[in-house]
Scaffold this motif. Structure first.
Motif, PDB file in Angstrom:
ATOM      1  N   SER A  92      52.255  74.156 -48.527  1.00 49.17           N
ATOM      2  CA  SER A  92      52.304  73.247 -47.389  1.00 49.17           C
ATOM      3  C   SER A  92      50.897  72.939 -46.898  1.00 49.17           C
ATOM      4  O   SER A  92      49.935  73.656 -47.200  1.00 49.17           O
ATOM      5  N   LEU A  93      50.783  71.864 -46.122  1.00 48.23           N
ATOM      6  CA  LEU A  93      49.487  71.487 -45.575  1.00 48.23           C
ATOM      7  C   LEU A  93      48.954  72.570 -44.651  1.00 48.23           C
ATOM      8  O   LEU A  93      47.747  72.829 -44.613  1.00 48.23           O
ATOM      9  N   ARG A  94      49.850  73.228 -43.910  1.00 44.92           N
ATOM     10  CA  ARG A  94      49.431  74.317 -43.027  1.00 44.92           C
ATOM     11  C   ARG A  94      48.830  75.468 -43.831  1.00 44.92           C
ATOM     12  O   ARG A  94      47.785  76.025 -43.465  1.00 44.92           O
ATOM     13  N   THR A  95      49.473  75.823 -44.935  1.00 40.88           N
ATOM     14  CA  THR A  95      48.941  76.906 -45.781  1.00 40.88           C
ATOM     15  C   THR A  95      47.610  76.494 -46.401  1.00 40.88           C
ATOM     16  O   THR A  95      46.676  77.306 -46.487  1.00 40.88           O
ATOM     17  N   GLY A 145      47.374  71.418 -34.701  1.00 47.52           N
ATOM     18  CA  GLY A 145      46.993  70.084 -35.140  1.00 47.52           C
ATOM     19  C   GLY A 145      48.105  69.341 -35.847  1.00 47.52           C
ATOM     20  O   GLY A 145      48.188  68.107 -35.768  1.00 47.52           O
ATOM     21  N   LEU A 146      48.975  70.097 -36.542  1.00 44.71           N
ATOM     22  CA  LEU A 146      50.046  69.451 -37.296  1.00 44.71           C
ATOM     23  C   LEU A 146      51.347  69.362 -36.514  1.00 44.71           C
ATOM     24  O   LEU A 146      52.357  68.898 -37.059  1.00 44.71           O
ATOM     25  N   ALA A 147      51.334  69.823 -35.277  1.00 40.31           N
ATOM     26  CA  ALA A 147      52.555  69.733 -34.470  1.00 40.31           C
ATOM     27  C   ALA A 147      53.043  68.292 -34.338  1.00 40.31           C
ATOM     28  O   ALA A 147      54.257  68.030 -34.479  1.00 40.31           O
ATOM     29  N   PRO A 148      52.146  67.304 -34.091  1.00 37.68           N
ATOM     30  CA  PRO A 148      52.643  65.911 -34.067  1.00 37.68           C
ATOM     31  C   PRO A 148      53.240  65.473 -35.396  1.00 37.68           C
ATOM     32  O   PRO A 148      54.214  64.716 -35.421  1.00 37.68           O
ATOM     33  N   ILE A 149      52.672  65.952 -36.500  1.00 34.45           N
ATOM     34  CA  ILE A 149      53.226  65.609 -37.819  1.00 34.45           C
ATOM     35  C   ILE A 149      54.621  66.209 -37.965  1.00 34.45           C
ATOM     36  O   ILE A 149      55.539  65.568 -38.501  1.00 34.45           O
ATOM     37  N   ILE A 165      41.835  77.181 -46.806  1.00 34.74           N
ATOM     38  CA  ILE A 165      40.511  76.548 -46.783  1.00 34.74           C
ATOM     39  C   ILE A 165      39.632  77.167 -45.708  1.00 34.74           C
ATOM     40  O   ILE A 165      38.445  77.445 -45.935  1.00 34.74           O
ATOM     41  N   ALA A 166      40.204  77.410 -44.516  1.00 37.49           N
ATOM     42  CA  ALA A 166      39.413  78.012 -43.433  1.00 37.49           C
ATOM     43  C   ALA A 166      38.950  79.413 -43.802  1.00 37.49           C
ATOM     44  O   ALA A 166      37.775  79.775 -43.607  1.00 37.49           O
TER      45      ALA A 166
END
Length: 484
Positions: A13-16, A183-187, A21-22
């Motif tokens: 997922s984008l979150r993972t 940051g991805l909550a709106p997504i 990356i961080a």
């Protein structure tokens, strides 16, 4: 291995991905910082050790100059700290009692004793201990001061940096996870809203506009897409309702007439029960209704397709399109006289669509034009526009009907008895809009309706088009098509 890792990464997922990356970025930063700090610390420690060796050797050299190299007193080794020895002119050495043995005097150190240079700083590693040795020439010999190369401070520093690095990586992963979630909550909310729309088929539920930057633009784009889908669905529903209404009348008439013929045929009274004149009128009526249904079906298909077309846009002479449409209209209605007055005007468009629009204009005028009055079709260039006018000498269009002339299925009360579906002029409007033009209606000088279409002239219309005889492009008048 690389392809497997790529597939694994794409499935995350984008979150993972943001978390990984961080954490990776922090780990790389800590490693680079550790390497730089370790090198700087090692250089600093080496400089400190060398400065201390030089200072200690100068003190020992001063004592050796006063007492002599062979007689200078060397205090017993305290068990730790610096190591010293005296190198005599013959190459022999003196060391304090109890001091660990140093590596043999190197050839470079012997050259210092021989006067090749004043001093020498050496460092060397062995399997056991590594030493930093400073040699300073004194008289005919030299004194040496050494220290064990101690890497424990660097090792301790590295261990500390490792622990700090691990803590930073873990903290970075947690922070990255939290930042990604926030940051991805709106997504996530956008995805949930899109899923609801897909499940409920409710296109009227706009997605709340929140956030800023890219997220806001994405939400606005999806809302615009939903609005376009709503308009498309409403247009489809309106088209279906209007089509059902328009199809009802000719289908009902067809059904009644066919049922009448079937009943008479079953009774065997088709010839006696229906006079020849009535039978001819009934068959003509059936043929007209079938033709009307065919025209309506074709026009509905054309409208349902909207702007979807496989026809490509090309540079064309609109005069050729008008002449072709007039010829087709005359073949469909031989009793209608069509007078053409066209000038060659180049436009960019779809030939078949434009010809259909011109044909509909001429057909519409032919329904109203009296038998002794031709339909006048004029084409000329006016500024940056190609102006097409279709003029009939009929009763004209009432002022109340003018705003709705180009609406789908709209037919004035006076046109109810005439053939047609009410779609011809709406197709004209759609074709004109697709070509960036405009369509309008006015009263002609002959008292009838004047339908006008303005299309933009092609930007490269200045191309030198030659006639077959080599003459340049012309303004021409095509003679009217007379009745047979």
């Amino acid at each position: 291995m690389s392809s497997r890792l790529t597939r694994w990464w794409r499935r995350r997922s984008l979150r993972t991905r943001l978390t990984v990356i961080a954490a990776t970025a922090i780990a790389v930063s800590v490693f680079v910082a550790f390497q730089i700090a370790s090198e700087l610390l090692a250089w600093e420690l080496q400089d400190t050790v060398k400065d201390q060796l030089r200072a200690d050797s100068r003190v020992l050299a001063a004592n050796a100059e006063r007492a002599g190299l062979a007689q200078v007193q060397l205090p017993p080794h305290p068990g730790s700290g610096r190591l010293v020895r005296v190198v005599l002119p013959d190459g022999s050495i003196r060391t304090p009692d109890g001091q660990p043995a140093l590596p043999p005097v190197s050839e470079n150190a012997l050259r210092v004793v021989q006067g090749a240079s004043a001093d020498l700083m050496e460092s060397g590693d062995s399997d056991d201990d590594g030493y930093v040795i400073y040699t300073l020439r004194v008289g005919a010999g030299a004194v040496q001061v050494a220290r064990v190369a101690d890497d424990s401070p660097i090792n301790q520093f590295g261990l500390g940096m490792l622990l700090i690095g691990l803590l930073c990586v873990v903290s970075g992963a947690l922070v990255g996870r939290a930042v990604a979630r926030t940051g991805l909550a709106p997504i996530d909310r956008l995805t949930a809203a899109a899923v609801r729309v897909a499940q409920t088929r409710n296109l009227d539920a706009d997605i709340p506009d929140e956030g800023g930057g890219e997220i806001r633009r994405l939400i606005q784009s999806i809302n615009d897409m939903l609005a376009a889908l709503r308009d498309s669905r409403r247009a489809q529903q309106l088209l279906a309702e209007d089509a059902a209404h328009e199809l009802k009348t000719p289908l009902t008439s067809l059904r009644l007439n066919i049922e009448l013929l079937i009943r008479l045929d079953r009774r065997g009274t088709l010839d006696s029960g229906l006079p020849a004149e009535s039978r001819t009128r009934l068959l003509n009526d059936l043929g007209a209704q079938v033709a009307e249904l065919s025209t309506l079906a074709a026009e509905l298909t054309d409208l349902a397709r909207g702007d979807v077309s496989d026809e490509s846009t090309e540079l064309l002479d609109l005069a050729d399109v008008v002449v072709a449409a007039a010829s087709q209209a005359r073949s469909r209605a031989p009793d209608v006289e069509i007078a053409l007055d066209v000038t060659s005007v180049w436009v960019s468009g779809r030939p078949a669509a434009l010809q259909r629009a011109v044909l509909n204009l001429i057909d519409n005028a032919g329904k109203w034009s009296p038998a002794d009055q031709p339909v006048q079709v004029r084409l000329r260039a006016l500024g940056a526009s190609a102006v097409l006018e279709v003029d009939d000498a009929g009763p004209g269009i009432d002022a109340a009907d003018v705003p709705r002339v180009f609406d789908r299925f709209y037919r004035a009360d006076s046109a109810r008895a005439l053939p047609g579906s009410g779609l011809g002029l709406s197709i004209v409007q759609r074709v004109v809009d697709a070509h960036g033009g405009r369509a309008g209606v006015a009263r002609s000088a002959r008292g009838g309706a004047l339908l006008r279409v303005d299309l933009p002239v092609a930007t490269n219309s200045t191309v030198d088009v030659r006639m077959p005889n080599g003459a340049p492009e012309r303004s021409t008048v095509v003679p009217p098509l007379s009745r047979e």
